[in-house]
Design a protein around this motif. Structure first.
Motif, short mmCIF file in Angstrom:
data_model
loop_
_atom_site.label_atom_id
_atom_site.label_comp_id
_atom_site.label_asym_id
_atom_site.label_seq_id
_atom_site.Cartn_x
_atom_site.Cartn_y
_atom_site.Cartn_z
N ALA A 9 24.72 28.01 50.78
CA ALA A 9 26.03 27.39 50.82
C ALA A 9 26.42 27.64 49.69
O ALA A 9 27.61 27.31 49.91
CB ALA A 9 25.18 25.49 50.72
N THR A 10 25.61 28.11 48.45
CA THR A 10 26.81 28.69 48.14
C THR A 10 27.38 29.63 47.24
O THR A 10 28.71 29.72 47.40
CB THR A 10 25.82 29.21 46.84
N ALA A 11 27.29 30.71 49.40
CA ALA A 11 28.41 31.38 48.84
C ALA A 11 29.42 31.38 49.66
O ALA A 11 30.38 32.06 49.49
CB ALA A 11 27.65 32.25 50.05
N THR A 12 29.70 30.16 49.59
CA THR A 12 31.39 30.23 50.72
C THR A 12 32.07 29.31 49.58
O THR A 12 33.40 29.83 49.48
CB THR A 12 31.19 28.08 50.94
N VAL A 20 26.05 38.76 48.57
CA VAL A 20 25.73 37.42 49.11
C VAL A 20 25.30 38.27 51.05
O VAL A 20 25.13 39.18 51.46
CB VAL A 20 26.70 36.83 49.76
N THR A 21 23.84 37.31 51.03
CA THR A 21 22.64 37.90 52.00
C THR A 21 23.11 36.70 53.18
O THR A 21 23.61 35.58 53.49
CB THR A 21 21.05 37.28 51.77
N ILE A 22 23.26 37.40 54.59
CA ILE A 22 23.89 36.85 55.52
C ILE A 22 22.44 36.46 57.04
O ILE A 22 22.74 37.82 57.26
CB ILE A 22 25.28 36.68 56.40
N LYS A 23 22.52 36.15 57.97
CA LYS A 23 21.70 36.03 58.95
C LYS A 23 23.00 35.97 59.92
O LYS A 23 23.58 35.00 60.44
CB LYS A 23 20.72 35.14 58.78
N VAL A 24 22.88 37.24 60.58
CA VAL A 24 24.00 36.84 61.72
C VAL A 24 23.03 37.13 62.85
O VAL A 24 22.43 37.91 63.56
CB VAL A 24 24.90 37.87 61.94
N ASP A 25 24.15 36.67 63.94
CA ASP A 25 23.01 36.94 65.29
C ASP A 25 24.23 36.51 66.48
O ASP A 25 24.96 35.54 66.81
CB ASP A 25 22.46 35.65 66.01
N GLY A 29 39.35 28.65 51.94
CA GLY A 29 39.78 29.80 50.64
C GLY A 29 38.52 29.97 49.73
O GLY A 29 38.39 29.70 49.27
N LYS A 30 38.29 31.49 50.10
CA LYS A 30 37.15 31.68 49.39
C LYS A 30 37.49 31.88 48.09
O LYS A 30 39.11 32.16 48.08
CB LYS A 30 35.90 32.91 49.84
N GLY A 31 37.04 31.72 47.08
CA GLY A 31 37.62 32.09 45.81
C GLY A 31 38.44 30.26 45.11
O GLY A 31 38.89 30.15 44.05
N ALA A 32 39.10 29.75 45.84
CA ALA A 32 40.10 28.54 45.97
C ALA A 32 39.30 27.70 45.19
O ALA A 32 37.76 27.56 44.99
CB ALA A 32 40.48 27.98 47.27
N ASN A 33 40.12 26.39 44.83
CA ASN A 33 38.92 25.58 44.35
C ASN A 33 38.11 24.43 44.90
O ASN A 33 37.30 23.88 44.83
CB ASN A 33 39.84 24.21 43.68
N THR A 34 38.32 24.18 46.62
CA THR A 34 38.00 23.80 47.51
C THR A 34 36.79 25.05 48.08
O THR A 34 37.14 25.80 48.50
CB THR A 34 39.01 23.29 48.48
N SER A 35 35.97 24.07 48.26
CA SER A 35 34.62 24.84 49.36
C SER A 35 34.20 24.62 50.31
O SER A 35 34.47 23.20 50.82
CB SER A 35 33.69 24.54 48.25
N GLY A 36 33.92 25.10 50.98
CA GLY A 36 33.07 24.76 53.00
C GLY A 36 32.23 23.18 52.94
O GLY A 36 32.73 22.57 53.82
N GLN A 37 31.95 22.87 51.48
CA GLN A 37 30.91 21.94 51.70
C GLN A 37 32.26 20.53 50.90
O GLN A 37 31.89 19.68 51.41
CB GLN A 37 30.21 22.16 50.34
N ASP A 38 33.44 20.94 50.75
CA ASP A 38 34.06 20.01 50.25
C ASP A 38 34.65 19.61 51.32
O ASP A 38 35.33 18.89 51.91
CB ASP A 38 34.71 20.47 49.32
N LEU A 39 35.00 21.00 52.09
CA LEU A 39 35.96 20.92 53.05
C LEU A 39 35.03 19.55 53.88
O LEU A 39 36.13 19.35 54.91
CB LEU A 39 36.32 21.83 53.63
#
Length: 208
Positions: A160-163, A170-175, A45-55
């Motif tokens: 990682a902060t982009a989560t 945000v800058t992303i590399k896409v492949d 959930g972007k913007g929620a209290n739980t970031s991707g790292q926490d998950l």
């Protein structure tokens, strides 16, 4: 008479909806499709209290105790059910794989996602930064101002902060590749800048 008028109005509205395809398609070309995939890759959930790292930490801890399924609320409603691939938890490259089932998952307050994706989640650290890599494979339907779908087999890499970013770019590399209902895009380790806040870009070219 009044009932006849009401039925006529309903029929006219339904006809107009069909003519318009029930909503616009994803616009913005490669950037628009990449943004849709980026949103789909934020099951915490972007913007929620739980970031991707926490998950990721929660899932790793759950694997250690034999709990391999989680449910995460999306930022603006709905949820994602996550099922961890326990065979991936001992991966030497630090990656974790899971299946994500989207149930009316709304990340931006505008569009909702339904469908399933297999996601490989990896965090790599350097002396100065922490990068996150997501490989997404599967198809999700999008409804709201957008009526479209993305069928992806793509890897997106970003800070990682982009989560947990809720505004700015945000800058992303896409492949890999992303298909919408009307277009197909191939990426070869391309660097893109996408706007985090706001809904997905809209393509109204096919609407009348």
């Amino acid at each position: 008479m009044l009932r006849t008028i009401r039925l006529s109005l309903v029929a006219a509205a339904a006809t107009a909806l069909v003519a318009c395809g029930g909503g616009a398609k994803i616009g913005g070309g490669k950037e628009g499709a990449a943004k849709a995939a980026f949103q789909a890759g934020q099951p915490a959930g972007k913007g929620a209290n739980t970031s991707g790292q926490d998950l990721l930490r929660q899932m790793a801890a759950g694997a250690a105790t034999g709990s391999a399924e989680f449910s995460a609320d999306c930022a603006k409603g709905g949820s994602v059910k996550l099922k961890l691939d326990l065979t991936s938890t001992g991966s030497q490259d630090g990656s974790v794989k899971y299946k994500a089932d989207y149930n009316n998952c709304n990340q931006d307050g505008i569009n909702s996602y339904d469908g399933s994706m297999e996601i490989e989640f990896k965090i790599a650290g350097t002396a100065t930064s922490l990068e996150m890599s997501l490989r997404l494979k599967g198809k999700v339907d999008i409804s709201g101002t957008i009526s479209d779908s993305i069928d992806a087999d793509v890897t997106e890499t970003f800070a990682a902060t982009a989560t947990s970013a809720t505004a700015g770019m945000v800058t992303i590399k896409v492949d890999g590749s992303i298909k919408t209902s009307s277009a197909s895009y191939t990426y070869a380790n391309e660097t893109l800048n996408i706007t985090v806040d706001g809904g997905l870009p809209v393509d109204n070219s096919g609407k009348t």
